[in-house]
Design a protein around this motif. Structure first.
Motif, mmCIF file in Angstrom:
data_model
loop_
_atom_site.group_PDB
_atom_site.id
_atom_site.type_symbol
_atom_site.label_atom_id
_atom_site.label_comp_id
_atom_site.label_asym_id
_atom_site.label_seq_id
_atom_site.Cartn_x
_atom_site.Cartn_y
_atom_site.Cartn_z
ATOM 1 N N PRO A 22 -0.232 1.825 -11.608
ATOM 2 C CA PRO A 22 0.197 2.516 -10.392
ATOM 3 C C PRO A 22 1.167 3.677 -10.645
ATOM 4 O O PRO A 22 2.242 3.742 -10.020
ATOM 5 N N GLY A 23 0.746 4.614 -11.468
ATOM 6 C CA GLY A 23 1.439 5.886 -11.648
ATOM 7 C C GLY A 23 2.935 5.735 -11.849
ATOM 8 O O GLY A 23 3.390 5.034 -12.773
ATOM 9 N N PRO A 24 3.720 6.361 -10.978
ATOM 10 C CA PRO A 24 5.174 6.336 -11.161
ATOM 11 C C PRO A 24 5.791 4.954 -10.967
ATOM 12 O O PRO A 24 6.981 4.771 -11.244
ATOM 13 N N LEU A 25 4.989 3.984 -10.509
ATOM 14 C CA LEU A 25 5.535 2.627 -10.339
ATOM 15 C C LEU A 25 5.172 1.732 -11.530
ATOM 16 O O LEU A 25 5.527 0.553 -11.558
ATOM 17 N N MET A 69 0.817 -1.213 0.000
ATOM 18 C CA MET A 69 0.000 0.000 0.000
ATOM 19 C C MET A 69 0.852 1.264 0.000
ATOM 20 O O MET A 69 0.702 2.128 0.843
ATOM 21 N N LEU A 70 1.743 1.339 -0.961
ATOM 22 C CA LEU A 70 2.531 2.572 -1.124
ATOM 23 C C LEU A 70 1.663 3.536 -1.937
ATOM 24 O O LEU A 70 1.948 3.871 -3.085
ATOM 25 N N TYR A 71 0.574 3.917 -1.284
ATOM 26 C CA TYR A 71 -0.486 4.718 -1.908
ATOM 27 C C TYR A 71 0.066 6.046 -2.424
ATOM 28 O O TYR A 71 -0.153 6.442 -3.558
ATOM 29 N N MET A 72 0.813 6.713 -1.537
ATOM 30 C CA MET A 72 1.384 8.002 -1.901
ATOM 31 C C MET A 72 2.841 7.798 -2.320
ATOM 32 O O MET A 72 3.633 7.255 -1.556
ATOM 33 N N VAL A 73 3.159 8.203 -3.536
ATOM 34 C CA VAL A 73 4.560 8.139 -3.954
ATOM 35 C C VAL A 73 5.059 9.575 -4.047
ATOM 36 O O VAL A 73 4.676 10.332 -4.938
ATOM 37 N N LYS A 74 5.872 9.934 -3.051
ATOM 38 C CA LYS A 74 6.382 11.303 -2.982
ATOM 39 C C LYS A 74 7.550 11.456 -3.947
ATOM 40 O O LYS A 74 8.088 10.472 -4.455
ATOM 41 N N GLU A 75 7.944 12.700 -4.140
ATOM 42 C CA GLU A 75 9.025 12.982 -5.090
ATOM 43 C C GLU A 75 10.280 12.195 -4.761
ATOM 44 O O GLU A 75 10.689 12.127 -3.602
ATOM 45 N N GLY A 76 10.860 11.617 -5.758
ATOM 46 C CA GLY A 76 12.145 10.926 -5.576
ATOM 47 C C GLY A 76 12.017 9.460 -5.196
ATOM 48 O O GLY A 76 12.970 8.691 -5.350
ATOM 49 N N VAL A 77 10.851 9.045 -4.725
ATOM 50 C CA VAL A 77 10.727 7.673 -4.214
ATOM 51 C C VAL A 77 10.748 6.651 -5.362
ATOM 52 O O VAL A 77 11.441 5.631 -5.292
ATOM 53 N N ALA A 78 10.009 6.933 -6.435
ATOM 54 C CA ALA A 78 9.988 5.983 -7.551
ATOM 55 C C ALA A 78 11.390 5.837 -8.143
ATOM 56 O O ALA A 78 11.842 4.726 -8.441
ATOM 57 N N GLU A 79 12.102 6.957 -8.261
ATOM 58 C CA GLU A 79 13.453 6.923 -8.832
ATOM 59 C C GLU A 79 14.379 6.091 -7.934
ATOM 60 O O GLU A 79 15.183 5.290 -8.416
ATOM 61 N N ALA A 80 14.245 6.290 -6.626
ATOM 62 C CA ALA A 80 15.107 5.536 -5.694
ATOM 63 C C ALA A 80 14.791 4.037 -5.784
ATOM 64 O O ALA A 80 15.705 3.197 -5.750
ATOM 65 N N LEU A 81 13.519 3.709 -5.932
ATOM 66 C CA LEU A 81 13.157 2.291 -6.046
ATOM 67 C C LEU A 81 13.650 1.716 -7.372
ATOM 68 O O LEU A 81 14.113 0.574 -7.437
ATOM 69 N N GLU A 82 13.561 2.513 -8.420
ATOM 70 C CA GLU A 82 14.066 2.042 -9.720
ATOM 71 C C GLU A 82 15.558 1.735 -9.639
ATOM 72 O O GLU A 82 16.028 0.720 -10.150
ATOM 73 N N LEU A 95 -0.673 5.584 -6.295
ATOM 74 C CA LEU A 95 -1.883 6.279 -6.741
ATOM 75 C C LEU A 95 -1.802 7.804 -6.678
ATOM 76 O O LEU A 95 -2.272 8.473 -7.581
ATOM 77 N N VAL A 96 -1.235 8.351 -5.600
ATOM 78 C CA VAL A 96 -1.295 9.814 -5.450
ATOM 79 C C VAL A 96 0.076 10.419 -5.135
ATOM 80 O O VAL A 96 1.008 9.726 -4.732
ATOM 81 N N ASP A 97 0.112 11.745 -5.272
ATOM 82 C CA ASP A 97 1.327 12.487 -4.915
ATOM 83 C C ASP A 97 1.217 12.985 -3.476
ATOM 84 O O ASP A 97 0.257 12.678 -2.773
ATOM 85 N N GLU A 98 2.157 13.808 -3.070
ATOM 86 C CA GLU A 98 2.207 14.149 -1.643
ATOM 87 C C GLU A 98 1.055 15.027 -1.184
ATOM 88 O O GLU A 98 0.824 15.193 0.008
ATOM 89 N N SER A 99 0.278 15.570 -2.142
ATOM 90 C CA SER A 99 -0.918 16.335 -1.770
ATOM 91 C C SER A 99 -2.189 15.518 -1.964
ATOM 92 O O SER A 99 -3.285 16.061 -1.918
ATOM 93 N N ASP A 100 -2.048 14.243 -2.232
ATOM 94 C CA ASP A 100 -3.182 13.340 -2.442
ATOM 95 C C ASP A 100 -3.868 13.564 -3.787
ATOM 96 O O ASP A 100 -5.028 13.213 -3.971
#
Ligand code: GLA
Ligand code: ZN
Length: 664
Positions: free
Chosen positions: A500-503, A457-470, A487-492
């Protein structure tokens, strides 16, 4: 900062101020008998040490500290600011909170100051400063304990004003804020900062738990967490002016929702927390909370409070059974604690905690089951002097993130049954059951030391997180994630372009729709070998974009479509679990991912016992605990080893709640 402690602190909250002096002498005798070497004092004594705005009276505290110093105690000295004196609230009503319903509170209770009240800040800081000036040089002060269990929220005008300042700093312009909060929806556009009000029941709140605008409500949670943290820092800095060395902490509460503890821990010298499982809390959940507290600083922590016997504030305050307190304490140490402290040492006479467990009961007698069990553990802990500071190496990291906690539980749809802690625990429990150490890690942590990162449930993917996971996966790591992720950014606000967006690229899938299953409804997972598992809660309708299916749905109009997938990405692998499988189904998927990633459980034998390991200077401390309620054989790998606590041989059978520690 020197390493916090030179011995395992064993003791807890001690309130001699509630007792006549004859009792103090008896306490010293009993504590010594029980192996107690530490006391946490002055937690709720503000009214006593500052009877009025201009007057301080430290005479009694001087005597308490002198007595404990003479007895060579490690003193945990609290600043007392967790419960305000009546005179303060009477003279400065602003120190009281305005609650979610908008009501201004009067004097009463505790843990209820307004964090943005200038009067509170002034008096709390002054008190911490006086205490540090007076006691900061005492070598018996082992640790400062600021306030007590910070938490809750305030919606008063001072907070509202401070919130606007916090927002200006974060967004700079109202345009940026309106965009972040998506205020075009329902025409909530702000044209003046003063139009922004605190999002309680009188504003955007829907019931206690939900909100019409997650953007503002999330920011208010962040702001409240920051506001209380500022209170902590104010006292900490006041102490530091007089005491440069002694570690400073405040007691946290595990997975408590209100405060972003990863952010808090950065300001704390050592993490401490209060562990109060209910009679039916799974042991795996308690273990996860310990691992989270260790994970906050990636370091050993203090157990600031637990009850030696029972609680008073739960619905059903069952006794800890014979051996249970010992087992719980050993579990705590196994997961990284360097202290075992109780609330409390002597059971109080009156008010709401008179039935809360204590080392010394109302009878005052040492001839009690609880006193004897506390004494036994006190003697045993002295046999682990070298354990202090030992680490808990792990190959698996599980994400925990307060922004996700808040945002996920605010969200309206697709099901009301989304509970963040429970979901994380399902993943955690698999590793716990399979004797595989886990670190609880922040989403912006260092993943490079792990073979597997689980991000349920990594619902919110904040800036930089997808890149770090990649990067982590590309370099060979394994990521496991699943429904309600990306699903959402840091402001929902939703990451557009398909879930799943950036993922999406990482997972090699596109989630076209999300079905919600009501309680009692279920689907099935069908594995290629013909086996099946049940699943429910949510079912993602997954389209493959490079990933392969590990299991398909068995029912409904999407029967035959992928339910769980696996994707090669760089040198690593990404697993996506699009529904909530039953325990066996999840075990199969996580087990497969962990095995393929080369994760090694501590044991290669089957056992129902809990096994955990701490490591220091080439020595391994193996904790083996029987939390199953039935006698269990020890795993064969301990045959020939000797239990450090009882000198028993490692081939003995373990009775319920038995615990052993082996050094290898
Ligand atoms: C909390 C508080 C203590 C006491 C205990 C009772 O942890 O910090 O002061 O009230 O609860 O369980
Ligand atoms: Zn306030």
């Amino acid at each position: 900062m020197k390493y916090p402690f030179s011995r395992i602190l064993y003791g807890g909250d001690y309130n001699p101020n509630q007792w006549p002096r004859e009792v103090w002498q008896e306490d010293m005798r009993l504590f010594q008998k029980a192996g107690i070497n530490s006391a946490t004092v002055n937690v709720f004594s503000w009214a006593k040490i500052q009877p009025g705005e201009e007057t301080y009276d430290f005479s009694e505290l001087d005597d308490i500290i002198a007595m404990l110093s003479r007895e060579n105690f490690d003193i945990v000295l609290a600043t007392s600011t967790g419960a305000m004196p009546a005179w303060l609230v009477k003279r400065y009503p602003e120190v009281g909170r305005v609650d979610y319903e908008g009501r201004r509170h009067k004097f009463g209770q505790r843990h209820n100051h307004c964090p943005n009240s200038p009067a509170y800040q002034k008096f709390a800081r002054a008190l911490a400063s006086k205490l540090a000036e007076r006691y900061g040089g005492n070598p018996h002060i082992a640790c400062w304990h600021v306030n007590n269990e910070y938490g809750g929220e305030c919606f008063c005008e001072n907070c509202e004003k401070a919130f606007r300042v916090w927002l200006r700093k974060k967004y700079g312009t109202l345009d940026a804020l309106n965009k972040a909060w998506n205020t075009e929806f329902w025409g909530h556009t702000f044209y003046d900062w003063d139009e922004i009000v605190a999002p309680n029941a009188l504003s955007e709140g829907i019931g206690r738990e939900k909100t019409a605008f997650a953007g503002i409500s999330l920011d208010y949670r962040r702001f409240m967490s920051d506001s209380l943290l500022e209170n902590y820092k104010l006292e900490r800095d006041a102490i530091r002016e007089f005491d440069r060395e002694t570690p400073i902490t405040t007691n946290l509460m595990g997975t408590y929702k209100g405060l972003d503890y990863f952010k808090w821990a950065k300001e704390m010298d050592v993490v401490s927390w209060d562990n109060y499982p209910a009679y039916n809390t799974p042991w795996s959940l308690t273990a996860m909370r310990h691992d989270l507290m260790r994970g906050l600083k990636s370091a050993p922590f203090m157990l600031m409070e637990q009850t030696p016997s029972q609680q008073n504030w739960q619905a059903y305050n069952s006794l800890k059974k014979p051996g249970q307190m010992r087992a719980q304490s050993l579990q705590t140490i196994a997961h990284g604690a360097d202290t075992i402290q109780f609330f409390q040492l002597r059971r109080s006479v009156g008010a709401c905690e008179k039935f809360h467990g204590a080392v010394i009961s109302h009878s005052g007698s040492e001839d009690t089951r609880v006193f004897k069990e506390v004494s036994r553990l006190g003697a045993e802990l002295q046999k682990l002097p070298e354990l202090i500071g030992a680490g808990n190496p792990a190959e698996v990291g599980v994400f925990f993130d307060w922004d996700n906690y808040w945002a996920l539980e605010y969200t309206s749809g697709p099901t009301v049954d989304l509970k963040y802690e429970g979901q994380i625990h399902q993943y955690y429990r698999y590793f716990y059951d399979h004797h595989t150490p886990v670190d609880m890690v922040p989403v912006d942590g260092d993943f490079s030391k792990y073979k597997v990162i689980c991000a349920p449930m990594l619902y919110m993917v904040k800036e930089g997180v997808a890149e770090a996971l990649e990067k982590f996966v590309a370099e060979g790591g394994t990521l496991v994630t699943g429904f309600m992720s990306g699903l959402v950014d840091e402001s929902d606000n939703v990451h557009l372009g398909g879930y799943p967006g950036p993922l999406r690229k990482l997972c090699g899938i596109w989630v076209e729709e999300i079905d919600a299953l009501a309680p009692g409804q279920e689907n099935t997972l069908q594995f290629p070998d013909g086996t099946r598992a049940k699943c429910g809660l949510l079912c993602d309708r997954i389209r493959l974009e490079g990933a392969g299916a590990l299991a398909h749905y068995g029912e409904d109009f999407y029967a035959g479509s992928p339910a769980a997938t696996k994707h090669n990405f760089g040198k690593g692998m990404v697993y996506y679990i699009g529904t909530q499988p039953d325990k066996e189904g999840l075990a199969r998927l996580l087990g497969g991912a962990a095995a393929q990633a080369g994760v090694k459980p501590l044991l290669d034998e089957e056992t129902a016992l809990e096994v955990a390991r701490r490591v220091k200077g080439g020595k391994e401390y193996w904790f083996v605990l029987n939390l199953t309620g039935k006698a269990q054989p020890l795993p064969r790998c301990f045959a020939g080893d000797m239990d450090l606590l009882t000198s028993r041989d490692g081939s003995a059978e373990m009775e319920p709640f038995d615990g052993m520690v082996f050094c290898k």
